[in-house]
Design an enzyme around this catalytic site. Structure first.
Site: not given
Length: 771
Positions: A41, A87, A131
Site C-alpha cells: 500500500r 485491487h 461524472y
C-alpha cells in the site's frame, strides 16, 4: 531506518503448523499486517516509482485501450475494472489514487488526463467518479510501452483469474520525477518531485561514470522541482547533505513581484506558492491573525496574538485572491500606505503565513531486493540504473527470440521461393505434406507449418524480393541485438541513447528557483531601556522601569514572596527552567508592568503536564551560565543557547531519576575557579577550564563525587579575590574569606569528593568576593 539485528520480516519462513501461544500468534499476525501495508500500500518501488494501487490503475487503463489518443471514458468504469480484476479494496480509495494521478498541481508529470472536476489546489474535492472521465497522458508511455516485451514478471491477481505485472518497465526514474508520500507501519516516505531533464542527465552520467562524486551529482540534481514552483532557500551544501543521508527538511517560500500603480501606489502579487500552501490557506491564516480568537483555556488574547494583530494591521490594508484560468495563483496584498517598507511588508507575510514553510524529505522506498529502506539520492539512482539495465537486457533477449524465430520462418520461405515447383508437387502428391516437406527440404516443423499456411500470391517474384530484404534486415538486427547482450559498452550506449531521447521528448524547464536566502523572522522593534524584572516564588512576573529599586518594597500576593529581582534591559530574555530540564523563553519586553501583581509565567508558555517551573533567570543573550544538578553533574552554556522559538520550549538539561536542577549561576568575567559545597559539608574547588561548554545542552560531566546520601547544595564561581563564607557564629553574623593559601587545600580535579569545609559559620552561604 533498518536494524541489522532485527529478524528478517520480509523473507520470513512460513508457519510450520506447530502450536504457538496467543502472544506469539498476535505478534506474527501484526508483523504480517505490517509487511502487507509496507509492500502492498504505502511505499513506492524504486524501479517504476509506483505504489501497487497506482500500478494497477495504469495497467487496467492500458488494457482498456485508454492511451493518450483514445477517447476518455467514465472514471467509474476504470475504478470498476481496477477493483474487479486487480485491487479488491474500497472504490473511494482507488478513485482517490486515480484523482491524485490526474491533478496537475499534485504530480509534476501527471500520468492520467482527467476530464471534469478533479479538485483544486485549495483543497476542493473532485467530483464523483460517475461524472468525471479519464485517459492516460502521453508520458504514461514511459511506464507502459514495453510491458509486452518480456521486461517484467507477471503474477496472478488476488483470485488467480488474471495476471498483473509486479513492476512496470519504467524508462525513467518516475519515483523521483513525481515524488511520493505515504505512511506505513513503523516507517513513512516523503519524496519530493524533481525535474525530468536533471534526473535524466544524472542517470546518464552515472551510467558513463559509475564513480561520479557527490559534488558532481549535486550539480546535476541541485534540488527538488515542485509542481507549483516557488523558491528553495536552503543552502546548496545543506541540500547535498539531505540527499546524501536521504532525510532532512528544506525551507521553501513563495515567489512574488511588486506591481506599480498610479500616484506612487503599489501592491504585492504572489504568483507561486511552496508545497503545502494554497491561496485559501493563506487567506485563513491572515484572517486568524487580524481577527484572532481566544484560545482554549484562556480568558483573553495572549500577548503574542495581540502583538501579531497589531503588526499585521499596521502594514496590511487588504488581501484578495485573483486566481483563475489566466493565473493558477494570484494573491494580491495591498499595503496600508505606499510608504510602508517593502522588505518589511514581505518579511512579515512570510514569517506569519505558510508562504514560507518547511518541506520534509524522507527517501524511503522498496529497493530491488524487495526491502523497504531509507536511501540517499545516489543509491536511488544507482538502483534505478540497475533496474533499467536489467529491463533492457530482458527486452533485448525477448527481441532476439522474436527476430530469431522470424529469421527461421523466412529461411523456410526462401526454400519455397527457390524451389516453388518442387514444393507444390510435393504437397500435391503427399498424404502428409508437412512430413514430406520436412524430409525433402530438411525443414523444421515450424517452417513446414508456415509454408502450408502461405497464400499462393505470396509466391510471386516481388514477394520473393521482399523476403530477401526482410531476411537481410532481420539478420542485421539480430547482430545488433546480440552485440547489446555480449558487449557491456554497447548496452551502456543504448541505455544513454534511450534516456536522452525520452528526456528530449518529455522534459521541460525547471519551475522551482533554488536561491539561498535568510529565513523570514518576525522582528518586533523594542526600545532598549533599563528594566528590573521581578520574579516571585510562585512564578508571577512583572517588570519595573529602571534599576536600583529596593527589593524590600516589592509586594506580593498572600503566601508568595520574592524569588529574584533581575536588573536587565528590555531587549534581554527571561529563561524559565522546568523541573524536567526544559527551557522556556519569555521576552522581557512582553512582561506586564509592576503596577499590579504581574502575570504567572504559565500563561506565557506551554508547560508540559505534570511539570513545574524550577528556576528562572534573566540576562543578556551572550551571558554565560553554569547549570548544575543536585547529583553533581553540570555544564556551562550561553543564555542564547537556551532560547527557543516554541512556546513549549526545548529540552536542555538531561536529568536522571530523583535528580534536580540547582539554581543557575552566572559566570562573571574574571572567574577562574568553581566552588562546590555538598549537603554534608564536603567542599571542592575545581578550575573553570574543567567545566565543559555544551551549547546544545545535555547532562554535562561529573563536577563533584558524592556519597550515596549526599548532594550538591551550592555552586559558586571564584574570582581573583577569593570566596566569602557567611553565616551565624556564636549568635553573630560572621564571614570568613577563603583565598590563596586558605583555599588551596580544597583545590582538586573534577569528580573528586573534596574535604570538609573548615570555617567558623555553620551552614555557610558562599559568594564570590568583588572589589
Amino acid at each position: 531506518m533498518t536494524d541489522t539485528n532485527q529478524p528478517d520480516l520480509f523473507n520470513a519462513a512460513p508457519d510450520d503448523g506447530a502450536a504457538i501461544t496467543l502472544g506469539a500468534y498476535a505478534e506474527q499476525a501484526y508483523l504480517d499486517y505490517a509487511v502487507s501495508v509496507v509492500r502492498g500500500r504505502a511505499l513506492p518501488d524504486v524501479g517504476d516509482g509506483q505504489k501497487p494501487v497506482q500500478r494497477r490503475i495504469l495497467y487496467a487503463m492500458q488494457a482498456m485501450g485508454l492511451g493518450g489518443g483514445a477517447k476518455p471514458v467514465k472514471s467509474a468504469r476504470v475504478v470498476g475494472d481496477v477493483l474487479g480484476k486487480y485491487h479488491p479494496h474500497g472504490d473511494q480509495a482507488a478513485y482517490d489514487a486515480m484523482v491524485r494521478m490526474a491533478q496537475t498541481f499534485t504530480l509534476r508529470y501527471p500520468l492520467i488526463d482527467g476530464q471534469g472536476n478533479f479538485g483544486s489546489r485549495d483543497g476542493d474535492n473532485a467530483a464523483a467518479m460517475r461524472y468525471t472521465e479519464a485517459r492516460l497522458t502521453p508520458i504514461a508511455r514511459l511506464l507502459l510501452d514495453e510491458l509486452d516485451e518480456g521486461t517484467v514478471d507477471f503474477v496472478p491477481n488476488y483470485d488467480g483469474s488474471h495476471e498483473e505485472p509486479q513492476q512496470l518497465p519504467a524508462r525513467l526514474p518516475m519515483m523521483l520525477l513525481n515524488g511520493a508520500s505515504g505512511i506505513a507501519v513503523g516507517m513513512a516516505t516523503e519524496v519530493p518531485p524533481h525535474n525530468l531533464r536533471e534526473v535524466a542527465r544524472a542517470c546518464v552520467e552515472l551510467i558513463r561514470h559509475p564513480n561520479l562524486d557527490d559534488a558532481a551529482l549535486a550539480q546535476l540534481v541541485p534540488g527538488p522541482d515542485f509542481t507549483g514552483g516557488g523558491q528553495i532557500i536552503t543552502p546548496a551544501a545543506d541540500i547535498a547533505d539531505i540527499y546524501a543521508s536521504g532525510r532532512g527538511s528544506l525551507k521553501a517560500r513563495a515567489r512574488w513581484q511588486f506591481e506599480e500603480l498610479a500616484r506612487g501606489q503599489w501592491q504585492l502579487v504572489v504568483h507561486e506558492l511552496p508545497p503545502g500552501a494554497s491561496c485559501q490557506r493563506v487567506l485563513e491564516e491572515i484572517e486568524e491573525i487580524t481577527n484572532p480568537k481566544v484560545r482554549a483555556g484562556k480568558k483573553s488574547l495572549t500577548p503574542e496574538q495581540q502583538q501579531a494583530k497589531a503588526v499585521m494591521l499596521s502594514l496590511l490594508d487588504a488581501v484578495r485572491d485573483e486566481s483563475g484560468k489566466d493565473a493558477a495563483v494570484r494573491l494580491v496584498f495591498e499595503p496600508k500606505t505606499s510608504k510602508v517598507d517593502r522588505d518589511e511588508f514581505v518579511n512579515t507575510l512570510l514569517a506569519q503565513t505558510s508562504m514560507e514553510n518547511n518541506v520534509p524529505i524522507n527517501l524511503v522506498c522498496i529497493g530491488l531486493d524487495g526491502r523497504p529502506r531509507q536511501k540517499g539520492l545516489r543509491a536511488i539512482l544507482q538502483e534505478w540504473v540497475q533496474f533499467r539495465t536489467d529491463t533492457v537486457v530482458r527486452r533485448t533477449r525477448h527481441r532476439v527470440d522474436k527476430v530469431s524465430d522470424r529469421i527461421h520462418v523466412l529461411e523456410g520461405r526462401m526454400v519455397v521461393y527457390l524451389n516453388v515447383d518442387e514444393v507444390i508437387q510435393t504437397i500435391r502428391e503427399s498424404d502428409e505434406p508437412r512430413a514430406a516437406l520436412m524430409q525433402r527440404f530438411k525443414l523444421t516443423e515450424r517452417q513446414a507449418e508456415d509454408i502450408l499456411e502461405m497464400r499462393l500470391r505470396q509466391l510471386a517474384r516481388l514477394e520473393g524480393i521482399k523476403i530477401e530484404q526482410e531476411l537481410a534486415d532481420k539478420r542485421a538486427e539480430l547482430l545488433r541485438l546480440q552485440d547489446l547482450l555480449d558487449n557491456p559498452a554497447s548496452l551502456r550506449r543504448q541505455l544513454v541513447k534511450e534516456i536522452e531521447a525520452d528526456a528530449k521528448q518529455y522534459g521541460d524547464e525547471r519551475r522551482t528557483l533554488i536561491e539561498p536566502a535568510e529565513r523570514a523572522v518576525l522582528e518586533t522593534r523594542v526600545v532598549d531601556e533599563p528594566v528590573t524584572v521581578i520574579v516571585s516564588q510562585k512564578g508571577w512576573l512583572r517588570a519595573r522601569q529602571g534599576h536600583g529599586h529596593d527589593a524590600s518594597q516589592f509586594t506580593f500576593k498572600q503566601g508568595d514572596d520574592l524569588y529574584g529581582a533581575f536588573e536587565c534591559r528590555t531587549t534581554d530574555t527571561l529563561i524559565a527552567l522546568g523541573d524536567n530540564g526544559r527551557a522556556y523563553t519569555v521576552a522581557v519586553s512582553g512582561l506586564p508592568s509592576a503596577r499590579g501583581d504581574g502575570q504567572p509565567v504559565t500563561t506565557m508558555i506551554d508547560l508540559g503536564s505534570g511539570s513545574r517551573i524550577a528556576h528562572m533567570l534573566v540576562a543578556a543573550p551572550d551571558s554565560r551560565w553554569l547549570l548544575a544538578t543536585r547529583g553533581g553533574y553540570g555544564f556551562s552554556a550561553k543564555l542564547s543557547d537556551m532560547v527557543s522559538r516554541q512556546r513549549a520550549g526545548k529540552q536542555f538539561v538531561s536529568l536522571e531519576a530523583q535528580d534536580e536542577l540547582l539554581r543557575p549561576v552566572p559566570l562573571f568575567d574574571g572567574a577562574q575557579q568553581l566552588a562546590l559545597l555538598s549537603a554534608k559539608g564536603k567542599f571542592l574547588v575545581i578550575g573553570l577550564d574543567e567545566v565543559k561548554n555544551q551549547p546544545g545542552g545535555g547532562r554535562g560531566t561529573v563536577l563533584m563525587g558524592l556519597d550515596a546520601s549526599d548532594g550538591v547544595q551550592q555552586v559558586v564561581p571564584i574570582g581573583a579575590r577569593g570566596l566569602r563564607a557567611a553565616g551565624i557564629y556564636r549568635n553573630k553574623q560572621t564571614e570568613d574569606i577563603l583565598a590563596g593559601a586558605s583555599l588551596a587545600p580544597y583545590v582538586g580535579k573534577r569528580g573528586r569528593k573534596g574535604r570538609l569545609l573548615d570555617v567558623r559559620p555553620k551552614q555557610p552561604v558562599l559568594s564570590p568576593v568583588f572589589g
